[in-house]
Design a protein around this motif. Sequence first.
Motif, PDB file in Angstrom:
ATOM      1  N   GLN A  30     -68.800 -76.006  12.629  1.00  0.00           N
ATOM      2  CA  GLN A  30     -68.914 -74.646  11.942  1.00  0.00           C
ATOM      3  C   GLN A  30     -69.333 -74.560  10.574  1.00  0.00           C
ATOM      4  O   GLN A  30     -69.902 -73.754  10.121  1.00  0.00           O
ATOM      5  CB  GLN A  30     -67.692 -74.149  12.325  1.00  0.00           C
ATOM      6  CG  GLN A  30     -67.243 -73.744  13.839  1.00  0.00           C
ATOM      7  CD  GLN A  30     -65.619 -73.496  14.120  1.00  0.00           C
ATOM      8  OE1 GLN A  30     -64.599 -73.349  13.185  1.00  0.00           O
ATOM      9  NE2 GLN A  30     -65.605 -72.850  15.063  1.00  0.00           N
ATOM     10  N   ARG A  82     -70.594 -72.800  21.976  1.00  0.00           N
ATOM     11  CA  ARG A  82     -71.633 -72.094  22.309  1.00  0.00           C
ATOM     12  C   ARG A  82     -71.604 -70.426  22.297  1.00  0.00           C
ATOM     13  O   ARG A  82     -72.485 -69.764  22.482  1.00  0.00           O
ATOM     14  CB  ARG A  82     -71.788 -72.307  23.668  1.00  0.00           C
ATOM     15  CG  ARG A  82     -72.461 -73.849  24.182  1.00  0.00           C
ATOM     16  CD  ARG A  82     -74.159 -73.747  23.620  1.00  0.00           C
ATOM     17  NE  ARG A  82     -74.317 -75.082  23.732  1.00  0.00           N
ATOM     18  CZ  ARG A  82     -74.947 -75.986  23.183  1.00  0.00           C
ATOM     19  NH1 ARG A  82     -75.110 -75.488  21.890  1.00  0.00           N
ATOM     20  NH2 ARG A  82     -75.514 -76.946  23.386  1.00  0.00           N
ATOM     21  N   GLN A  83     -70.347 -70.226  21.744  1.00  0.00           N
ATOM     22  CA  GLN A  83     -69.773 -68.716  21.483  1.00  0.00           C
ATOM     23  C   GLN A  83     -70.276 -68.310  20.210  1.00  0.00           C
ATOM     24  O   GLN A  83     -70.061 -67.196  19.851  1.00  0.00           O
ATOM     25  CB  GLN A  83     -68.488 -68.593  21.811  1.00  0.00           C
ATOM     26  CG  GLN A  83     -68.216 -68.771  23.447  1.00  0.00           C
ATOM     27  CD  GLN A  83     -66.611 -68.548  23.576  1.00  0.00           C
ATOM     28  OE1 GLN A  83     -65.965 -68.039  23.048  1.00  0.00           O
ATOM     29  NE2 GLN A  83     -66.342 -69.123  24.596  1.00  0.00           N
ATOM     30  N   GLN A  84     -70.752 -69.169  19.435  1.00  0.00           N
ATOM     31  CA  GLN A  84     -71.072 -68.758  17.777  1.00  0.00           C
ATOM     32  C   GLN A  84     -72.526 -68.926  17.521  1.00  0.00           C
ATOM     33  O   GLN A  84     -73.162 -69.849  17.874  1.00  0.00           O
ATOM     34  CB  GLN A  84     -70.217 -69.608  17.074  1.00  0.00           C
ATOM     35  CG  GLN A  84     -68.689 -69.559  17.376  1.00  0.00           C
ATOM     36  CD  GLN A  84     -67.758 -70.744  16.382  1.00  0.00           C
ATOM     37  OE1 GLN A  84     -68.315 -70.929  15.316  1.00  0.00           O
ATOM     38  NE2 GLN A  84     -66.713 -71.061  16.729  1.00  0.00           N
ATOM     39  N   ALA A  85     -72.864 -68.041  16.668  1.00  0.00           N
ATOM     40  CA  ALA A  85     -74.489 -67.654  16.503  1.00  0.00           C
ATOM     41  C   ALA A  85     -74.829 -68.968  15.760  1.00  0.00           C
ATOM     42  O   ALA A  85     -76.150 -69.184  16.074  1.00  0.00           O
ATOM     43  CB  ALA A  85     -74.458 -66.472  15.711  1.00  0.00           C
ATOM     44  N   SER A  86     -74.151 -69.454  14.712  1.00  0.00           N
ATOM     45  CA  SER A  86     -74.461 -70.491  14.162  1.00  0.00           C
ATOM     46  C   SER A  86     -74.816 -71.749  14.926  1.00  0.00           C
ATOM     47  O   SER A  86     -75.466 -72.869  14.310  1.00  0.00           O
ATOM     48  CB  SER A  86     -73.665 -70.956  12.777  1.00  0.00           C
ATOM     49  OG  SER A  86     -72.419 -71.203  13.329  1.00  0.00           O
ATOM     50  N   LYS A 112     -74.847 -72.124  18.780  1.00  0.00           N
ATOM     51  CA  LYS A 112     -75.261 -71.783  20.122  1.00  0.00           C
ATOM     52  C   LYS A 112     -76.275 -72.469  20.854  1.00  0.00           C
ATOM     53  O   LYS A 112     -76.397 -72.988  21.782  1.00  0.00           O
ATOM     54  CB  LYS A 112     -75.107 -70.482  20.473  1.00  0.00           C
ATOM     55  CG  LYS A 112     -76.292 -69.629  19.949  1.00  0.00           C
ATOM     56  CD  LYS A 112     -76.508 -68.086  20.194  1.00  0.00           C
ATOM     57  CE  LYS A 112     -77.941 -67.695  19.597  1.00  0.00           C
ATOM     58  NZ  LYS A 112     -77.852 -66.175  20.034  1.00  0.00           N
ATOM     59  N   GLU A 113     -77.161 -73.002  19.813  1.00  0.00           N
ATOM     60  CA  GLU A 113     -78.388 -73.643  20.021  1.00  0.00           C
ATOM     61  C   GLU A 113     -78.290 -74.945  19.786  1.00  0.00           C
ATOM     62  O   GLU A 113     -79.655 -75.654  20.028  1.00  0.00           O
ATOM     63  CB  GLU A 113     -79.723 -72.801  19.734  1.00  0.00           C
ATOM     64  CG  GLU A 113     -79.737 -71.383  20.249  1.00  0.00           C
ATOM     65  CD  GLU A 113     -80.892 -70.688  19.878  1.00  0.00           C
ATOM     66  OE1 GLU A 113     -82.021 -71.227  19.165  1.00  0.00           O
ATOM     67  OE2 GLU A 113     -80.952 -69.395  20.250  1.00  0.00           O
ATOM     68  N   SER A 119     -88.905 -67.621  21.888  1.00  0.00           N
ATOM     69  CA  SER A 119     -88.377 -66.535  20.976  1.00  0.00           C
ATOM     70  C   SER A 119     -89.175 -65.423  20.913  1.00  0.00           C
ATOM     71  O   SER A 119     -88.758 -64.240  20.632  1.00  0.00           O
ATOM     72  CB  SER A 119     -88.263 -67.145  19.525  1.00  0.00           C
ATOM     73  OG  SER A 119     -89.209 -67.533  19.187  1.00  0.00           O
ATOM     74  N   GLU A 173     -83.724 -64.836  22.959  1.00  0.00           N
ATOM     75  CA  GLU A 173     -82.978 -64.506  21.847  1.00  0.00           C
ATOM     76  C   GLU A 173     -81.600 -64.660  22.079  1.00  0.00           C
ATOM     77  O   GLU A 173     -80.565 -65.167  21.348  1.00  0.00           O
ATOM     78  CB  GLU A 173     -83.256 -63.549  21.135  1.00  0.00           C
ATOM     79  CG  GLU A 173     -84.730 -63.232  20.440  1.00  0.00           C
ATOM     80  CD  GLU A 173     -84.970 -62.214  19.519  1.00  0.00           C
ATOM     81  OE1 GLU A 173     -84.143 -61.196  19.623  1.00  0.00           O
ATOM     82  OE2 GLU A 173     -86.115 -62.030  19.230  1.00  0.00           O
ATOM     83  N   SER A 174     -81.097 -64.194  23.267  1.00  0.00           N
ATOM     84  CA  SER A 174     -79.651 -64.107  23.535  1.00  0.00           C
ATOM     85  C   SER A 174     -79.197 -65.258  24.714  1.00  0.00           C
ATOM     86  O   SER A 174     -78.273 -65.091  24.996  1.00  0.00           O
ATOM     87  CB  SER A 174     -79.401 -62.741  24.059  1.00  0.00           C
ATOM     88  OG  SER A 174     -80.095 -62.324  25.135  1.00  0.00           O
ATOM     89  N   LYS A 193     -74.892 -64.547  30.928  1.00  0.00           N
ATOM     90  CA  LYS A 193     -75.225 -65.462  30.034  1.00  0.00           C
ATOM     91  C   LYS A 193     -75.363 -66.857  30.438  1.00  0.00           C
ATOM     92  O   LYS A 193     -74.726 -67.659  31.275  1.00  0.00           O
ATOM     93  CB  LYS A 193     -73.808 -65.722  29.187  1.00  0.00           C
ATOM     94  CG  LYS A 193     -74.099 -66.389  27.799  1.00  0.00           C
ATOM     95  CD  LYS A 193     -74.677 -65.812  26.819  1.00  0.00           C
ATOM     96  CE  LYS A 193     -74.839 -66.505  25.427  1.00  0.00           C
ATOM     97  NZ  LYS A 193     -75.677 -65.880  24.464  1.00  0.00           N
TER      98      LYS A 193
END
Length: 241
Positions: free
Chosen positions: A42, A68-72, A74-75, A132, A146-147, A158
Amino acid sequence: MPRVLIVDDDPEIMDWLYLDLQLSGYTVDYATDGYVGLQKAQQEKYDCIILDVMMPRIDGFQVCSQLRQQASTKEVPIILLTAKGTLEDKIVGFNSGADDYLVKPFDIQELLVRLRALMRRSSNPEDNEKPSSENLSAGDLRLSPESLEVQIKDKIIKLTPTEFEILYCLMQHVNQAVSLSTILDEVWGYEADEDVRMLRVHIGGLRQKIEENHKKPKYLQTVTNVGYKLVPWAEKPSSVV
């Protein structure tokens, strides 16, 4: 150099992976339990995370799911390492968001091949620009890059990064049979007999998410001796499983 985070409580495996990855040109960081690994993932930016499943405080499945639940994060590509190799364990791992899954003991060369393939997929600018900027629609399916979500009529589901890549691949060939080798090449960037089984596990998890009856798939249909095809506007469930 690419940065890799290893999270494993086995000092022997940690030392082995740390040295070999450094010799292979990676910058390596490490954590010896799931909680510390989650904090580091994180707080820092990594190109890939190698994550053991059985660890104290927080196991690898939980760490993967939270990342996977956090934007920073998740990918960020995640490879799970585990002594458990049953189909059920793999399904849990992939459903938690893992991109790949290696059963201990494994050969370092196999890990390096999978690591390079995942990082090539996630860092290739051309590959990143295409999904994207392109929302794919077919029948009552709409894929949102994107999501990492698929919308089926009014239902939003999801997906894990790998599930998204598989569905994205099939949606570019609607109503066409896509071979196993083509999917492996487009999603993972390489082909191996073991990964055919891994692909089938991902397909099974994807069917459980998007099909009303995953045993009689309406959208993701098997093409015997070839691979799979996407039939988004089928009115009746297929008997092919």
